[in-house]
Write a protein that holds these residues in place. Structure first.
Motif, PDB file in Angstrom:
ATOM      1  N   ALA A  19       0.898  -1.399  -0.156  1.00  0.00           N
ATOM      2  CA  ALA A  19      -0.021  -0.048  -0.018  1.00  0.00           C
ATOM      3  C   ALA A  19       0.933   1.287  -0.056  1.00  0.00           C
ATOM      4  N   LEU A 103     -13.687   2.998   7.428  1.00  0.00           N
ATOM      5  CA  LEU A 103     -12.550   2.037   7.025  1.00  0.00           C
ATOM      6  C   LEU A 103     -11.202   2.761   7.944  1.00  0.00           C
ATOM      7  N   ALA A 126      -6.741   3.594  -0.889  1.00  0.00           N
ATOM      8  CA  ALA A 126      -7.262   2.674   0.396  1.00  0.00           C
ATOM      9  C   ALA A 126      -8.396   1.639  -0.082  1.00  0.00           C
ATOM     10  N   LEU A 127      -9.145   1.650  -0.859  1.00  0.00           N
ATOM     11  CA  LEU A 127     -10.057   0.796  -1.104  1.00  0.00           C
ATOM     12  C   LEU A 127      -9.587  -0.238  -2.167  1.00  0.00           C
ATOM     13  N   GLN A 129      -6.774  -1.952  -1.294  1.00  0.00           N
ATOM     14  CA  GLN A 129      -6.168  -2.880  -0.186  1.00  0.00           C
ATOM     15  C   GLN A 129      -7.110  -3.861   0.471  1.00  0.00           C
ATOM     16  N   ARG A 135      -5.147  -0.322   4.164  1.00  0.00           N
ATOM     17  CA  ARG A 135      -6.099   0.714   3.928  1.00  0.00           C
ATOM     18  C   ARG A 135      -5.661   2.123   4.482  1.00  0.00           C
ATOM     19  N   LEU A 246     -14.997  -5.493  -0.188  1.00  0.00           N
ATOM     20  CA  LEU A 246     -14.171  -4.756   0.917  1.00  0.00           C
ATOM     21  C   LEU A 246     -15.182  -4.803   2.187  1.00  0.00           C
TER      22      LEU A 246
END
Length: 259
Positions: A19, A103, A126-127, A129, A135, A246
């Motif tokens: 990430a 999140l 972030a989304l 991951q 994230r 997710l």
């Protein structure tokens, strides 16, 4: 607390590093486009300080380009229309904020600082991951990296705009879009994400020449709502790292293990 020899701890560390690398890559690609904004803003009649303040405070590229684009076409008399266009494009960040609030780790710092860095790219990284820690790392690395890089490149573009010429000649106008597409592409693993992506792209492309900036983006987002409501393509396989995966319950309890 998990043992450092726990394989899951190593997996989480690896995903967090991934990430981090994605965030840095996206930040570099997106920041380069700030040179274009700085040059165009000065060409539209703003001075260097006004241009830099826009990037420092507004910090959302689409809204900034919409603002200076309208100013360039209509001068000071077009300021109300420029504000309206920028505000419409900025509405999407509200949806991002709602999503990211579920999140990111809760806390006063997050509530105060996160909204400023909640933009297209930080939300996308972030989304993308598969673990809560990754994230969080992806969001902050991308958001902070772009904020620093975007403001520095805005200043450079404002100061060197006349020397650089047309920034589009260097392909900088495509850098951010290419980075965003690179994040989106691995998520198109099922029929439903593909339907949403293609339909939204068609809607935005058709409406952009006819509507004021901001409206095509918002109307394209309606595509996702319609597809989800009608459950088109729901037979696609879900998996970690995909848009559908997710929200799976399996990855939510891991929030407790966040630092």
């Amino acid at each position: 607390m998990r043992s450092p020899h726990d394989p899951s701890a190593h997996d989480e560390t690896d995903t967090a590093r991934g990430a981090w690398r994605q965030g840095v890559g996206v930040a570099i690609a997106t920041s380069a486009y700030g040179i274009s904004f700085g040059a165009l803003a000065v060409a539209a009649g703003l001075d260097v300080w006004q241009t830099c303040v826009l990037s420092l405070v507004m910090f959302t590229g689409g809204s900034q380009f919409a603002f200076v684009g309208v100013i360039s076409a209509g001068g000071l008399a077009a300021i109300p229309a420029a504000i309206a266009s920028a505000a419409l494009l900025g509405v999407r960040n509200v949806a991002y904020g709602i999503r990211m609030s579920t999140l990111l780790p809760p806390g006063r710092f997050t509530r105060i600082a996160a909204p400023q860095f909640t933009i297209d790219e930080s939300t996308a990284v972030a989304l993308a991951q598969s673990s809560p820690r990754a994230r969080t790392v992806g969001f902050w690395v991308t958001g902070l990296g772009i904020y620093i890089g975007w403001n520095l490149s805005t200043l450079a573009g404002a100061l060197l705009g006349d020397v650089l010429g047309d920034p589009r000649a260097y392909g900088l106008d495509a850098a951010a879009a290419a980075a965003f597409l690179a994040l989106l592409w691995p998520r198109l693993r099922g029929r439903q994400p593909i339907v949403v992506g293609v339909a939204a792209a068609v809607v935005a492309t058709v409406l952009t020449p006819a509507l004021m900036p901001g409206l095509p983006v918002l109307l394209a987002a309606v595509v996702a709502i319609v597809v989800g409501w009608l459950d088109w393509g729901s037979g696609a396989t879900r998996g970690p790292g995909t848009a559908e995966g997710l929200d799976e319950p399996d990855d939510l309890p891991e929030r407790e293990g966040l630092p």
